[in-house]
Design a protein around this motif. Sequence first.
Motif, PDB file in Angstrom:
ATOM      1  N   GLY A 126       9.552  25.858 -24.564  1.00  0.00           N
ATOM      2  CA  GLY A 126       9.271  25.625 -23.391  1.00  0.00           C
ATOM      3  C   GLY A 126      10.237  24.689 -22.825  1.00  0.00           C
ATOM      4  O   GLY A 126      11.004  24.913 -21.574  1.00  0.00           O
ATOM      5  N   VAL A 127      10.801  23.619 -23.476  1.00  0.00           N
ATOM      6  CA  VAL A 127      12.028  22.902 -23.082  1.00  0.00           C
ATOM      7  C   VAL A 127      13.234  23.504 -22.945  1.00  0.00           C
ATOM      8  O   VAL A 127      13.887  23.336 -22.061  1.00  0.00           O
ATOM      9  CB  VAL A 127      11.936  21.503 -23.959  1.00  0.00           C
ATOM     10  CG1 VAL A 127      13.278  20.644 -23.605  1.00  0.00           C
ATOM     11  CG2 VAL A 127      10.835  20.764 -23.823  1.00  0.00           C
ATOM     12  N   GLU A 128      13.332  24.370 -23.875  1.00  0.00           N
ATOM     13  CA  GLU A 128      14.792  25.201 -23.904  1.00  0.00           C
ATOM     14  C   GLU A 128      14.722  26.116 -22.913  1.00  0.00           C
ATOM     15  O   GLU A 128      15.902  26.088 -22.274  1.00  0.00           O
ATOM     16  CB  GLU A 128      14.948  25.963 -25.212  1.00  0.00           C
ATOM     17  CG  GLU A 128      15.181  24.854 -26.236  1.00  0.00           C
ATOM     18  CD  GLU A 128      15.000  25.505 -27.989  1.00  0.00           C
ATOM     19  OE1 GLU A 128      14.995  26.868 -27.624  1.00  0.00           O
ATOM     20  OE2 GLU A 128      15.395  24.980 -28.743  1.00  0.00           O
ATOM     21  N   TYR A 129      13.597  26.785 -22.705  1.00  0.00           N
ATOM     22  CA  TYR A 129      13.506  27.664 -21.358  1.00  0.00           C
ATOM     23  C   TYR A 129      13.687  27.025 -20.048  1.00  0.00           C
ATOM     24  O   TYR A 129      14.579  27.425 -19.479  1.00  0.00           O
ATOM     25  CB  TYR A 129      12.283  28.464 -21.279  1.00  0.00           C
ATOM     26  CG  TYR A 129      12.090  29.451 -22.446  1.00  0.00           C
ATOM     27  CD1 TYR A 129      13.129  29.965 -23.104  1.00  0.00           C
ATOM     28  CD2 TYR A 129      10.859  29.916 -22.726  1.00  0.00           C
ATOM     29  CE1 TYR A 129      13.052  30.905 -24.215  1.00  0.00           C
ATOM     30  CE2 TYR A 129      10.579  30.880 -23.823  1.00  0.00           C
ATOM     31  CZ  TYR A 129      11.786  31.419 -24.387  1.00  0.00           C
ATOM     32  OH  TYR A 129      11.596  32.458 -25.267  1.00  0.00           O
ATOM     33  N   ALA A 148      20.821  27.890 -15.485  1.00  0.00           N
ATOM     34  CA  ALA A 148      21.035  29.182 -14.636  1.00  0.00           C
ATOM     35  C   ALA A 148      21.246  28.833 -13.039  1.00  0.00           C
ATOM     36  O   ALA A 148      22.011  29.148 -12.388  1.00  0.00           O
ATOM     37  CB  ALA A 148      20.258  30.186 -14.995  1.00  0.00           C
ATOM     38  N   ARG A 149      20.284  27.792 -12.773  1.00  0.00           N
ATOM     39  CA  ARG A 149      20.408  27.555 -11.320  1.00  0.00           C
ATOM     40  C   ARG A 149      21.582  26.637 -11.106  1.00  0.00           C
ATOM     41  O   ARG A 149      22.405  27.073  -9.970  1.00  0.00           O
ATOM     42  CB  ARG A 149      18.946  26.624 -11.036  1.00  0.00           C
ATOM     43  CG  ARG A 149      17.728  27.444 -10.957  1.00  0.00           C
ATOM     44  CD  ARG A 149      16.339  26.518 -10.299  1.00  0.00           C
ATOM     45  NE  ARG A 149      16.349  25.544 -11.178  1.00  0.00           N
ATOM     46  CZ  ARG A 149      15.681  25.381 -12.346  1.00  0.00           C
ATOM     47  NH1 ARG A 149      14.627  26.491 -12.495  1.00  0.00           N
ATOM     48  NH2 ARG A 149      14.953  24.330 -12.805  1.00  0.00           N
ATOM     49  N   ARG A 208       6.717  23.999 -31.897  1.00  0.00           N
ATOM     50  CA  ARG A 208       7.816  25.167 -31.612  1.00  0.00           C
ATOM     51  C   ARG A 208       7.706  25.509 -30.104  1.00  0.00           C
ATOM     52  O   ARG A 208       8.728  25.790 -29.342  1.00  0.00           O
ATOM     53  CB  ARG A 208       7.442  26.283 -32.359  1.00  0.00           C
ATOM     54  CG  ARG A 208       8.837  27.315 -32.577  1.00  0.00           C
ATOM     55  CD  ARG A 208       8.383  28.515 -33.169  1.00  0.00           C
ATOM     56  NE  ARG A 208       7.410  29.197 -32.864  1.00  0.00           N
ATOM     57  CZ  ARG A 208       7.238  29.994 -32.019  1.00  0.00           C
ATOM     58  NH1 ARG A 208       8.394  30.597 -31.457  1.00  0.00           N
ATOM     59  NH2 ARG A 208       6.155  30.790 -31.517  1.00  0.00           N
ATOM     60  N   LEU A 209       6.375  25.998 -29.656  1.00  0.00           N
ATOM     61  CA  LEU A 209       6.410  26.417 -28.263  1.00  0.00           C
ATOM     62  C   LEU A 209       6.686  25.243 -27.225  1.00  0.00           C
ATOM     63  O   LEU A 209       7.368  25.811 -26.261  1.00  0.00           O
ATOM     64  CB  LEU A 209       4.751  26.886 -28.041  1.00  0.00           C
ATOM     65  CG  LEU A 209       4.487  28.219 -28.994  1.00  0.00           C
ATOM     66  CD1 LEU A 209       2.638  28.169 -28.701  1.00  0.00           C
ATOM     67  CD2 LEU A 209       5.172  29.212 -28.452  1.00  0.00           C
ATOM     68  N   GLN A 210       6.457  23.975 -27.550  1.00  0.00           N
ATOM     69  CA  GLN A 210       6.564  23.295 -26.528  1.00  0.00           C
ATOM     70  C   GLN A 210       8.357  23.163 -26.657  1.00  0.00           C
ATOM     71  O   GLN A 210       8.988  22.864 -25.426  1.00  0.00           O
ATOM     72  CB  GLN A 210       6.253  21.730 -27.186  1.00  0.00           C
ATOM     73  CG  GLN A 210       6.453  20.544 -26.230  1.00  0.00           C
ATOM     74  CD  GLN A 210       5.736  19.163 -26.631  1.00  0.00           C
ATOM     75  OE1 GLN A 210       5.237  19.326 -27.683  1.00  0.00           O
ATOM     76  NE2 GLN A 210       6.075  18.265 -25.827  1.00  0.00           N
TER      77      GLN A 210
END
Length: 219
Positions: free
Chosen positions: A146-149, A156-157, A141-143
């Motif tokens: 992280g991919v989603e972030y 956003a960039r 889930r964290l991975q």
Amino acid sequence: MKRLAQLLAGAGLVLAMLGAAHARQDDIDINRLRGSLDQLSNDPSLGHYALSEQARAREAIRTLDEAGRSDRAHALYLAERRVDLAKTSAQLQDAQVKLNQLDREHDQILLANSQREADMARLELARQRLQNQLAQEEAARLQQQGVEYSQQAEQARAEAERARKLAAAQSKVAKAARREAALAAQAAKAMREQMDDGGTAVPAPAEKDKPAGKHPGAH
């Protein structure tokens, strides 16, 4: 003669009394042994043990009851020993049964403890597996998070870059619009001045047809 008769009568009375006393003693011993044996046979805990010894004890008591005066002491001794042996054998068998029962209960307790330990081991293994599974799921889930972030940051960039380019383009358009507005104002001013002077000179071509960079009023 009379004196002798009295002595013989007295001796007979004494013998009779002694015989009655012995008979009462015989009855006391027999009743005592029979009572002791009956108490054993009627005992709810011990009565069903040592049945053969109890039978031999009753036979010994009957032998005592039928024994003559000369055999009575030996018969009494045997009857008492037989009754004692029946009691002791019954108590021994009862103790052995209880010991066997305790051994079985001890084995059952050991088995139950082993089963409980095995159950605890299985539960602990299941707990560890579940904990590991939860840890793996949390890591995944964290991975994924992280991919989603990362994707969101990249998006956003990209959006910021597009906004910057759009703002730059809009700024250029605004500058061009301001230049054209300035040129139009200058042309209108020149036309008004010519009309005020009443001149007939042909108006100069519109400044907008000329390159903006070469116009005298261009900034």
